[in-house]
Motif scaffolding. Structure first.
Motif, mmCIF file in Angstrom:
data_model
loop_
_atom_site.group_PDB
_atom_site.id
_atom_site.type_symbol
_atom_site.label_atom_id
_atom_site.label_comp_id
_atom_site.label_asym_id
_atom_site.label_seq_id
_atom_site.Cartn_x
_atom_site.Cartn_y
_atom_site.Cartn_z
ATOM 1 N N VAL A 38 -26.045 1.117 -72.176
ATOM 2 C CA VAL A 38 -25.877 -0.332 -72.058
ATOM 3 C C VAL A 38 -24.429 -0.708 -71.732
ATOM 4 C CG1 VAL A 38 -26.011 -2.509 -73.343
ATOM 5 C CG2 VAL A 38 -27.826 -0.825 -73.566
ATOM 6 N N ALA A 39 -23.468 -0.209 -72.527
ATOM 7 C CA ALA A 39 -22.092 -0.680 -72.393
ATOM 8 C C ALA A 39 -21.194 0.273 -71.600
ATOM 9 C CB ALA A 39 -21.490 -0.905 -73.775
ATOM 10 N N ASN A 40 -21.531 1.542 -71.553
ATOM 11 C CA ASN A 40 -20.762 2.568 -70.845
ATOM 12 C C ASN A 40 -19.294 2.636 -71.303
ATOM 13 O OD1 ASN A 40 -20.570 4.680 -69.091
ATOM 14 N ND2 ASN A 40 -20.440 3.434 -67.244
ATOM 15 N N PRO A 41 -19.033 2.700 -72.638
ATOM 16 C CA PRO A 41 -17.636 2.731 -73.103
ATOM 17 C C PRO A 41 -16.947 4.090 -72.895
ATOM 18 C CG PRO A 41 -19.096 2.923 -74.970
ATOM 19 C CD PRO A 41 -19.966 2.688 -73.762
ATOM 20 N N LEU A 42 -17.700 5.174 -72.850
ATOM 21 C CA LEU A 42 -17.099 6.501 -72.717
ATOM 22 C C LEU A 42 -17.046 6.990 -71.273
ATOM 23 C CD1 LEU A 42 -18.825 8.234 -75.772
ATOM 24 C CD2 LEU A 42 -16.542 7.227 -75.664
ATOM 25 N N ASN A 43 -17.677 6.258 -70.360
ATOM 26 C CA ASN A 43 -17.732 6.619 -68.940
ATOM 27 C C ASN A 43 -18.219 8.044 -68.714
ATOM 28 O OD1 ASN A 43 -16.832 4.097 -68.087
ATOM 29 N ND2 ASN A 43 -14.688 4.693 -68.389
ATOM 30 N N LEU A 44 -19.323 8.400 -69.377
ATOM 31 C CA LEU A 44 -19.918 9.723 -69.210
ATOM 32 C C LEU A 44 -20.768 9.731 -67.942
ATOM 33 C CD1 LEU A 44 -21.067 10.384 -72.875
ATOM 34 C CD2 LEU A 44 -18.975 11.169 -71.770
ATOM 35 N N ASN A 45 -20.870 10.895 -67.303
ATOM 36 C CA ASN A 45 -21.678 10.963 -66.081
ATOM 37 C C ASN A 45 -23.171 11.036 -66.438
ATOM 38 O OD1 ASN A 45 -21.971 13.546 -66.989
ATOM 39 N ND2 ASN A 45 -20.928 14.526 -65.255
ATOM 40 N N GLU A 46 -23.994 10.928 -65.442
ATOM 41 C CA GLU A 46 -25.455 10.883 -65.629
ATOM 42 C C GLU A 46 -26.000 12.154 -66.281
ATOM 43 O OE1 GLU A 46 -27.712 8.440 -64.794
ATOM 44 O OE2 GLU A 46 -26.063 7.083 -64.293
ATOM 45 N N ASP A 47 -25.458 13.310 -65.905
ATOM 46 C CA ASP A 47 -25.947 14.574 -66.458
ATOM 47 C C ASP A 47 -25.705 14.655 -67.960
ATOM 48 O OD1 ASP A 47 -26.774 15.378 -63.966
ATOM 49 O OD2 ASP A 47 -24.908 16.486 -63.527
ATOM 50 N N LEU A 48 -24.547 14.224 -68.403
ATOM 51 C CA LEU A 48 -24.234 14.274 -69.826
ATOM 52 C C LEU A 48 -25.085 13.268 -70.606
ATOM 53 C CD1 LEU A 48 -22.529 15.782 -71.805
ATOM 54 C CD2 LEU A 48 -20.719 14.103 -71.494
ATOM 55 N N ASN A 49 -25.371 12.122 -69.999
ATOM 56 C CA ASN A 49 -26.274 11.152 -70.641
ATOM 57 C C ASN A 49 -27.669 11.746 -70.825
ATOM 58 O OD1 ASN A 49 -24.497 9.057 -71.027
ATOM 59 N ND2 ASN A 49 -24.989 8.036 -69.101
ATOM 60 N N GLY A 50 -28.144 12.449 -69.818
ATOM 61 C CA GLY A 50 -29.452 13.098 -69.916
ATOM 62 C C GLY A 50 -29.461 14.192 -70.969
ATOM 63 N N THR A 51 -28.340 14.913 -71.083
ATOM 64 C CA THR A 51 -28.240 15.961 -72.094
ATOM 65 C C THR A 51 -28.250 15.378 -73.501
ATOM 66 O OG1 THR A 51 -26.937 17.283 -70.549
ATOM 67 C CG2 THR A 51 -26.849 17.912 -72.859
ATOM 68 N N ILE A 52 -27.555 14.268 -73.695
ATOM 69 C CA ILE A 52 -27.552 13.595 -75.007
ATOM 70 C C ILE A 52 -28.957 13.135 -75.360
ATOM 71 C CG2 ILE A 52 -26.725 11.559 -76.247
ATOM 72 C CD1 ILE A 52 -24.071 11.869 -74.768
ATOM 73 N N LEU A 53 -29.663 12.564 -74.391
ATOM 74 C CA LEU A 53 -31.041 12.123 -74.633
ATOM 75 C C LEU A 53 -31.950 13.304 -74.963
ATOM 76 C CD1 LEU A 53 -33.167 9.883 -74.668
ATOM 77 C CD2 LEU A 53 -33.487 10.283 -72.224
ATOM 78 N N ALA A 54 -31.775 14.416 -74.256
ATOM 79 C CA ALA A 54 -32.606 15.604 -74.504
ATOM 80 C C ALA A 54 -32.373 16.154 -75.904
ATOM 81 C CB ALA A 54 -32.310 16.677 -73.460
#
Length: 99
Positions: A38-54
């Motif tokens: 939602v806010a993107n405060p850490l500016n992580l890339n898409e792959d790392l976001n998917g890894t966190i969700l997994a």
């Protein structure tokens, strides 16, 4: 020599602790993922976001499985306690010896 481990029916192998731990960790990771989405405060890339969700889904799944085992061990403990305390299950040989 290998030492034999005998587990009691009242031992839940710490599944209650692990279920709470995995559910808490999965919840924290899920909240981190939602905040990042939602806010993107850490500016992580898409792959790392998917890894966190997994990892969040895996931890929540392991927590639910551990909770299920914890409930089953609790039921087993109650059944073992009932059998230990049930006087109607006394061996018939013992009653014959008393007579």
């Amino acid at each position: 020599m290998v030492k034999k481990h005998i587990f009691s029916a009242h031992n839940d192998l710490k599944t209650g602790f692990f279920s709470k731990l995995f559910l808490l960790l999965g919840g924290i990771l899920l909240i981190l993922y939602i905040i990042e989405l939602v806010a993107n405060p850490l500016n992580l890339n898409e792959d790392l976001n998917g890894t966190i969700l997994a990892f969040s889904i895996l931890c929540i799944g392991l927590g639910l499985i551990s909770y299920f085992f914890s409930c089953q061990f609790s039921k087993l403990s109650k059944i073992a306690e009932e059998i230990e305390n049930d006087e109607s299950l006394i061996d018939t040989e013992e009653t014959n010896e008393e007579q």
